[in-house]
Scaffold this motif. Structure first.
Motif, PDB file in Angstrom:
ATOM      1  N   LYS A 217       0.822  -1.189  -0.026  1.00 30.84           N
ATOM      2  CA  LYS A 217       0.091   0.161   0.014  1.00 30.84           C
ATOM      3  C   LYS A 217       0.818   1.452   0.165  1.00 30.84           C
ATOM      4  O   LYS A 217       0.459   2.506  -0.479  1.00 30.84           O
ATOM      5  CB  LYS A 217      -0.884   0.015   1.059  1.00 30.84           C
ATOM      6  CG  LYS A 217      -0.313  -0.019   2.486  1.00 30.84           C
ATOM      7  CD  LYS A 217      -1.333   0.077   3.800  1.00 30.84           C
ATOM      8  CE  LYS A 217      -0.491  -0.262   5.043  1.00 30.84           C
ATOM      9  NZ  LYS A 217      -1.489  -0.440   5.882  1.00 30.84           N
ATOM     10  N   ASN A 218       2.168   1.439   0.287  1.00 28.87           N
ATOM     11  CA  ASN A 218       3.224   2.386   0.335  1.00 28.87           C
ATOM     12  C   ASN A 218       3.846   2.616  -1.045  1.00 28.87           C
ATOM     13  O   ASN A 218       4.362   3.521  -1.259  1.00 28.87           O
ATOM     14  CB  ASN A 218       3.973   2.220   1.482  1.00 28.87           C
ATOM     15  CG  ASN A 218       3.319   2.265   2.824  1.00 28.87           C
ATOM     16  OD1 ASN A 218       2.510   3.021   3.059  1.00 28.87           O
ATOM     17  ND2 ASN A 218       3.780   1.176   3.785  1.00 28.87           N
ATOM     18  N   GLY A 219       3.658   1.355  -1.818  1.00 30.61           N
ATOM     19  CA  GLY A 219       4.115   1.696  -3.266  1.00 30.61           C
ATOM     20  C   GLY A 219       5.592   0.900  -3.433  1.00 30.61           C
ATOM     21  O   GLY A 219       6.243   0.914  -4.477  1.00 30.61           O
ATOM     22  N   GLY A 220       5.971   0.170  -2.194  1.00 32.46           N
ATOM     23  CA  GLY A 220       7.013  -0.660  -2.394  1.00 32.46           C
ATOM     24  C   GLY A 220       6.678  -2.116  -3.275  1.00 32.46           C
ATOM     25  O   GLY A 220       5.423  -2.449  -3.189  1.00 32.46           O
ATOM     26  N   ALA A 221       7.807  -2.571  -3.644  1.00 35.42           N
ATOM     27  CA  ALA A 221       7.296  -3.671  -4.677  1.00 35.42           C
ATOM     28  C   ALA A 221       8.077  -4.915  -4.614  1.00 35.42           C
ATOM     29  O   ALA A 221       9.527  -4.724  -3.979  1.00 35.42           O
ATOM     30  CB  ALA A 221       7.402  -3.353  -6.023  1.00 35.42           C
TER      31      ALA A 221
END
Length: 172
Positions: A145-149
């Motif tokens: 949800k924070n944009g990390g992948a």
């Protein structure tokens, strides 16, 4: 957001069907980066984001596409129009133009993931004709949800992860 990324299946319907069936319940989207060598009407490609590769029937699929998938902007192209076997610069410019966080491409049949200018690039390799590595591969991209992948690569025949190819990217 979690998506299954496939490319360069070159008409291998059985193998494509197995991979999609293996993961369809756990992903938000299935992406095929071209050279499926199937028709748009193929049941295997229903509910799949598909683009045209250099071995596909011209005009059967779009050359590229940008989609918002559960809050992640995804750009998909085969790569042959951007000369990805030589450089990633034109593809990088196009992904930035499309405001992508994830750019999926194929063409080279080489499984890889890297980040440039805040865009995560994934080439899932080939389901049929791998280059560099012996495994026939595909990829999974999972965004928090924070944009990390996290990008994982899998052996097509066994379904097992190829751990040394796994990449993790911090939120941008």
């Amino acid at each position: 957001m979690k998506c299954l990324i496939i490319s360069d299946s070159h008409g291998s319907e059985k193998e494509l069907e197995e991979v999609i069936a293996r993961h369809q319940e756990e992903v938000d989207a299935v992406i095929h980066c071209g050279d499926s060598e199937l028709q748009q009407s193929s049941p295997l490609l229903q509910n799949t984001y598909v683009v045209e590769g250099n071995c596909d029937i011209p005009g059967e699929f779009p050359e590229d596409r940008a989609e918002d998938i559960n809050g992640v902007r995804v750009y998909v192209t085969h790569g042959h129009l951007y000369n990805v076997k030589m450089t990633h610069v034109p593809l990088s410019y196009r992904a930035e133009e499309k405001a992508a966080r994830l750019a999926c491409f194929g063409h080279s049949h080489i499984a890889a993931a890297f980040e440039e200018n805040g865009v995560i690039f994934v080439n899932p390799g080939s389901l049929l004709l791998p280059r560099i590595r012996p495994e026939q591969t595909y990829a999974m991209a999972a965004f928090d949800k924070n944009g990390g992948a996290e990008i994982q690569f899998f052996d097509r025949s066994s379904g097992e992860e190829i751990n040394e190819l796994r990449k993790t990217f911090a939120a941008y």
